[in-house]
Design an enzyme around this catalytic site. Sequence first.
Site, short mmCIF file in Angstrom:
data_model
loop_
_atom_site.label_atom_id
_atom_site.label_comp_id
_atom_site.label_asym_id
_atom_site.label_seq_id
_atom_site.Cartn_x
_atom_site.Cartn_y
_atom_site.Cartn_z
N ASP A 114 0.89 -1.16 0.06
CA ASP A 114 -0.06 -0.03 -0.01
C ASP A 114 0.71 1.22 0.00
O ASP A 114 0.72 2.00 -0.58
CB ASP A 114 -0.73 -0.08 1.28
CG ASP A 114 -2.06 -0.79 1.27
OD1 ASP A 114 -3.06 -0.31 0.84
OD2 ASP A 114 -2.04 -1.75 1.77
N GLU A 161 -4.72 7.49 1.02
CA GLU A 161 -5.05 6.77 2.41
C GLU A 161 -3.92 6.69 3.32
O GLU A 161 -4.02 6.77 4.38
CB GLU A 161 -5.56 5.33 1.86
CG GLU A 161 -6.09 4.77 3.40
CD GLU A 161 -6.56 3.43 3.07
OE1 GLU A 161 -6.45 2.86 2.14
OE2 GLU A 161 -7.38 2.89 4.05
N ASP A 165 -6.19 5.72 -3.62
CA ASP A 165 -6.40 4.48 -2.67
C ASP A 165 -5.47 3.34 -3.41
O ASP A 165 -5.79 2.89 -4.33
CB ASP A 165 -7.88 3.87 -2.46
CG ASP A 165 -7.80 2.99 -1.35
OD1 ASP A 165 -7.06 2.54 -1.02
OD2 ASP A 165 -8.96 2.63 -0.76
N ILE A 184 -4.48 0.30 -2.60
CA ILE A 184 -5.17 -0.92 -2.69
C ILE A 184 -6.57 -0.75 -1.81
O ILE A 184 -6.18 -0.39 -0.75
CB ILE A 184 -4.50 -2.10 -2.16
CG1 ILE A 184 -3.02 -2.18 -2.90
CG2 ILE A 184 -5.05 -3.28 -2.08
CD1 ILE A 184 -2.24 -3.44 -2.39
N ASP A 185 -7.61 -0.95 -2.60
CA ASP A 185 -8.69 -0.69 -1.77
C ASP A 185 -9.03 -2.30 -1.40
O ASP A 185 -9.03 -3.22 -2.43
CB ASP A 185 -9.96 0.07 -2.58
CG ASP A 185 -11.24 0.07 -1.66
OD1 ASP A 185 -11.21 0.48 -0.50
OD2 ASP A 185 -12.29 -0.06 -2.23
N THR A 223 -8.23 -3.93 1.39
CA THR A 223 -7.04 -4.27 1.87
C THR A 223 -7.36 -5.90 2.57
O THR A 223 -6.43 -6.80 2.30
CB THR A 223 -6.28 -3.55 2.78
OG1 THR A 223 -6.63 -2.29 2.59
CG2 THR A 223 -5.08 -3.85 3.04
N ASP A 269 -11.73 6.49 -1.36
CA ASP A 269 -12.48 5.30 -1.91
C ASP A 269 -13.42 5.51 -2.94
O ASP A 269 -13.37 5.02 -4.16
CB ASP A 269 -13.58 4.88 -0.97
CG ASP A 269 -12.58 4.24 0.42
OD1 ASP A 269 -11.83 3.36 0.02
OD2 ASP A 269 -12.89 4.69 1.43
C1 2IP Z 1 -12.17 0.12 2.99
C2 2IP Z 1 -12.52 -1.33 2.19
C3 2IP Z 1 -13.62 -1.80 2.81
C4 2IP Z 1 -15.05 -1.20 3.19
C5 2IP Z 1 -14.64 0.25 3.66
C6 2IP Z 1 -13.48 0.74 2.95
O1 2IP Z 1 -10.94 0.32 2.46
O2 2IP Z 1 -12.99 -0.85 0.94
O3 2IP Z 1 -14.06 -3.10 2.18
O4 2IP Z 1 -16.01 -1.80 3.87
O5 2IP Z 1 -15.42 0.88 3.66
O6 2IP Z 1 -13.03 2.12 3.65
P1 2IP Z 1 -17.07 -2.98 3.25
O7 2IP Z 1 -16.13 -3.93 2.63
O8 2IP Z 1 -17.84 -3.37 4.27
O9 2IP Z 1 -17.62 -1.99 2.16
P2 2IP Z 1 -9.50 0.00 2.52
O10 2IP Z 1 -9.48 -1.64 2.43
O11 2IP Z 1 -8.70 0.58 1.67
O12 2IP Z 1 -9.18 0.08 4.25
CA CA Z 2 -10.37 2.10 0.62
CA CA Z 3 -6.53 1.09 0.93
#
Ligand code: 2IP
Ligand code: CA
Ligand code: CA
Length: 378
Positions: free
Chosen positions: A54, A79, A153, A155-156, A158, A299
């Site tokens: 990341d 992030e 972001d 890696i979304d 994670t 995000d």
């Molecule tokens: C997170 C990731 C999570 C999401 C959360 C994000 O970002 O996308 O999956 O929750 O809202 O902030 P959910 O899966 O319940 O929608 P990251 O992985 O970058 O921390």
């Molecule tokens: Ca994210």
């Molecule tokens: Ca991320």
Amino acid sequence: MAGLLKALVSASEKAADIARLCRHEEPLFQLLVAEKTGADKNRRFLQDFKTLADVLIQEVIKHDLGTEFPELQGHIGGEESNEFTNAQGETVAVRVCGTVGETAALLGSVLAPEQAAAELLAAAAHRDAALGDAALDGLALSIHPGDLAIWIDPIDSTNEYIGGREDVAPVDGISPAGLCSALVLIGAYDRCSGCPVLGVINEPFFRRDPLTHRWQGRYHWGVAYQDTRLCSLSPPPPPRPPPRVVLSRAEGPGVRAALHPLCGGHLHFAAGAGYKMLCVILGLADAYVLSEGSTFAWDACAPHAILRALGGGTVALAGALRARRVGENGPPPELLYNRPAEGAVGAERWANRGGLVAYVHPQHLEAVLDALAAVPGL
Ligand code: 2IP
Ligand code: CA
Ligand code: CA
């Protein structure tokens, strides 16, 4: 500015390469995992992990965009903080150095004694991927990069990236979880208005090549600036009832109960905020509803720009419901990306407080807001 869009796409390709590289070797991957602490911790997760992948990816994107467009320097946010704590408890500021050797030495101080891993990552950080994309080459756009700022972001999703599951069967085309929901998100917004302007979503783990069994990625982009709307994807087909709505598994019973009848008794669930917005972009879902402030500017910015390019958008849920209650005319408020939340610290400054609704067709937005209007607490 077509140059900037191309640079965002190239940066996302490099990011995707690094994300794949870090997953190739399981022992290496284990080394890369560290726990987030303090104000930067996403309050939704008891344990939230940041990986060197990341941090490095964000720094590579920042470095490459800032080098090509000096007017963006100081206006590229993301992030991650670039501080990484190694196994010995020392804090290292990760950055891309002047030469591969210097970057390898810096990464080596995080990864010690795994010097080979540091060299692989440094080589990827300095490698320039040639981008052959005729559609992008043919674009002519006029907007000054100095008017824009960037949210990354790296890696979304994670948790899905770390979990690495490849065996999750899609439901109606939507993967409920797994590696495919890990995405690279790079968005550009107008510094003054806060509106999203350019978006790139890269899917590093789109599919395995049937012959080599290596991961293949793909990317999508969109432009929404003044009257210009351009996208690498065609708009989804006209709406067909009932709407398909995708939610986080963490979504509460009130919202689920309100949306259930609207969606013919069938709700979809998926991991990853970016992935759920991508499902709307790809026409796999008609709306993504989130009632809490558990997503952040990085995000939503990139997918939001693509949704706008397709004629849709992403509204602030609490603000949209409030506007309806007081009988305000006009379109509901869209999310903006240039205003930190007052009184908040760390990542929370950039939380999309009050939730969101992502959509392509305005009819779906209206139907969702109607259904949610009476939910207590919203
Ligand atoms: C997170 C990731 C999570 C999401 C959360 C994000 O970002 O996308 O999956 O929750 O809202 O902030 P959910 O899966 O319940 O929608 P990251 O992985 O970058 O921390
Ligand atoms: Ca994210
Ligand atoms: Ca991320």
